[in-house]
Scaffold this active site. Sequence first.
Site, PDB file in Angstrom:
ATOM      1  N   GLU A  74       0.989  -1.064   0.166  1.00 27.06           N
ATOM      2  CA  GLU A  74      -0.276  -0.530  -0.738  1.00 27.06           C
ATOM      3  C   GLU A  74       0.787   1.068   0.472  1.00 27.06           C
ATOM      4  O   GLU A  74       0.981   2.219  -0.526  1.00 27.06           O
ATOM      5  CB  GLU A  74      -1.164  -0.557   1.478  1.00 27.06           C
ATOM      6  CG  GLU A  74      -1.898  -0.799   1.167  1.00 27.06           C
ATOM      7  CD  GLU A  74      -2.626  -1.032  -0.196  1.00 27.06           C
ATOM      8  OE1 GLU A  74      -3.291  -0.012  -0.713  1.00 27.06           O
ATOM      9  OE2 GLU A  74      -3.949  -1.749  -0.086  1.00 27.06           O
TER      10      GLU A  74
ATOM     11  N   TYR B 295      -7.369   6.605   3.895  1.00 27.21           N
ATOM     12  CA  TYR B 295      -6.767   5.215   3.064  1.00 27.21           C
ATOM     13  C   TYR B 295      -5.832   3.762   3.087  1.00 27.21           C
ATOM     14  O   TYR B 295      -6.914   2.838   2.867  1.00 27.21           O
ATOM     15  CB  TYR B 295      -6.181   5.921   1.892  1.00 27.21           C
ATOM     16  CG  TYR B 295      -6.050   4.839   0.597  1.00 27.21           C
ATOM     17  CD1 TYR B 295      -7.297   3.589   0.616  1.00 27.21           C
ATOM     18  CD2 TYR B 295      -4.561   4.390   1.198  1.00 27.21           C
ATOM     19  CE1 TYR B 295      -6.752   3.151  -0.870  1.00 27.21           C
ATOM     20  CE2 TYR B 295      -4.303   2.433  -0.383  1.00 27.21           C
ATOM     21  CZ  TYR B 295      -5.120   2.201  -0.889  1.00 27.21           C
ATOM     22  OH  TYR B 295      -5.419   1.429  -1.862  1.00 27.21           O
TER      23      TYR B 295
ATOM     24  N   ASP C 149      -9.703   6.200  -2.808  1.00 27.04           N
ATOM     25  CA  ASP C 149      -8.370   6.291  -3.000  1.00 27.04           C
ATOM     26  C   ASP C 149      -8.986   7.390  -4.224  1.00 27.04           C
ATOM     27  O   ASP C 149      -9.857   7.522  -4.944  1.00 27.04           O
ATOM     28  CB  ASP C 149      -7.569   5.338  -3.332  1.00 27.04           C
ATOM     29  CG  ASP C 149      -7.798   4.796  -5.273  1.00 27.04           C
ATOM     30  OD1 ASP C 149      -9.415   4.917  -4.429  1.00 27.04           O
ATOM     31  OD2 ASP C 149      -7.325   4.218  -4.743  1.00 27.04           O
TER      32      ASP C 149
END
Length: 344
Positions: A43, A126, A144
């Site tokens: 991520e 996020y 996102d």
Amino acid sequence: MEKNRTATEFLHIGNRLLDWYKNNARDLPFRQTKDPYKIWICEIVFQQTRINQGLNHYNNFIKRFPDIKTLAEAGENEVLLYWKGLGYYSRAINIHKAAKQIMNDHQGVFPSLYEDILKLKGVGKYTAAAVSSICFGGSLPAVDGNFYRVLSRFFADDFDVSNSRAFTYFSELATLVMPENVGDFNQAMMDLGSEICKPKNPLCEECPISGECLAFSLQKTSDYPVKTKKTKAENLSLIYYFIHREGQFLIHQRPDDFIWKKLFEFPSSLPSEMERFVTGSKIINHKLTHKNLTIEIVNVEVSSEKVWNDFIIENQYLITDVEGSHEKSFPKPLENYIQNSLKD
DNA sequence: AAGCCGGGGAA
DNA sequence: TTCCCAGGCTT
């Protein structure tokens, strides 16, 4: 957005995305694991970074730092080395700090609560939602750029995605279509946004939800998402001195503010005793998102062994050569310059 | 709330 | 050229 929407009105959309995802999920290395460490790293790597651009970095990073403990015990400069060329270098610095954080605050075990994940350095709403939902059954949407694009088109919603409240706004919008399996839903939205609902020329004919997409029915997909804030690059001039002798050259490390945090570069000033060894200079133009850089690299070939030795004995700079430079992370234009100097 | 932080690929 | 990418931090 329209009023009078109910929580279940669009639930079938989320389920249809899950069905689509089962058959169309991209085959990516981090899709075959639920190890929160690996999901976390991926991520971070893919923040503001396309899959093809970061895939090798992700694989190399996991290979060298396979777990939290290995990462936490590594040196910061080596972590930066594995981030070389990726950009946004504070991500690497923060990843390293977060690994130590997990060792200290969670006995080396990756935290499972959203609130605890959110406290990690470099982890925002996020990333915390993504790791939480994919690895621990969390139920928050990982909003996102893909969410902005897919949702604003689906609802033909002109909420400005550059507005600071966009994350909250689109989180609520996502809740309307979100099924129970939030982890797969989040990843389905990423793949749909990347492969189908692309920024330009979206493949609406292949989209599983285009039948109810308002922007598609209006033939206005290119109007969404609405984004008013435009990034404008300013001009900036930098000067470096490539002070070298017999393949060795001087370097030092940038501070952790401004651009290229903690990366290595050439000196930006010329010691007076070196002035007589200047042989010319080269201009390099380099574009960043917020800067148009003009970089002048002055070639300083120190022909006097005595001056060179006297200087490096008491200098505040480090010294390396082309081979040694492979063990440090340099800004891209300097990296290229060093590679080219090999050919001379 | 706004500005800043890299590099690369697509159109 | 311009846009934008599995965003987050600082001020």
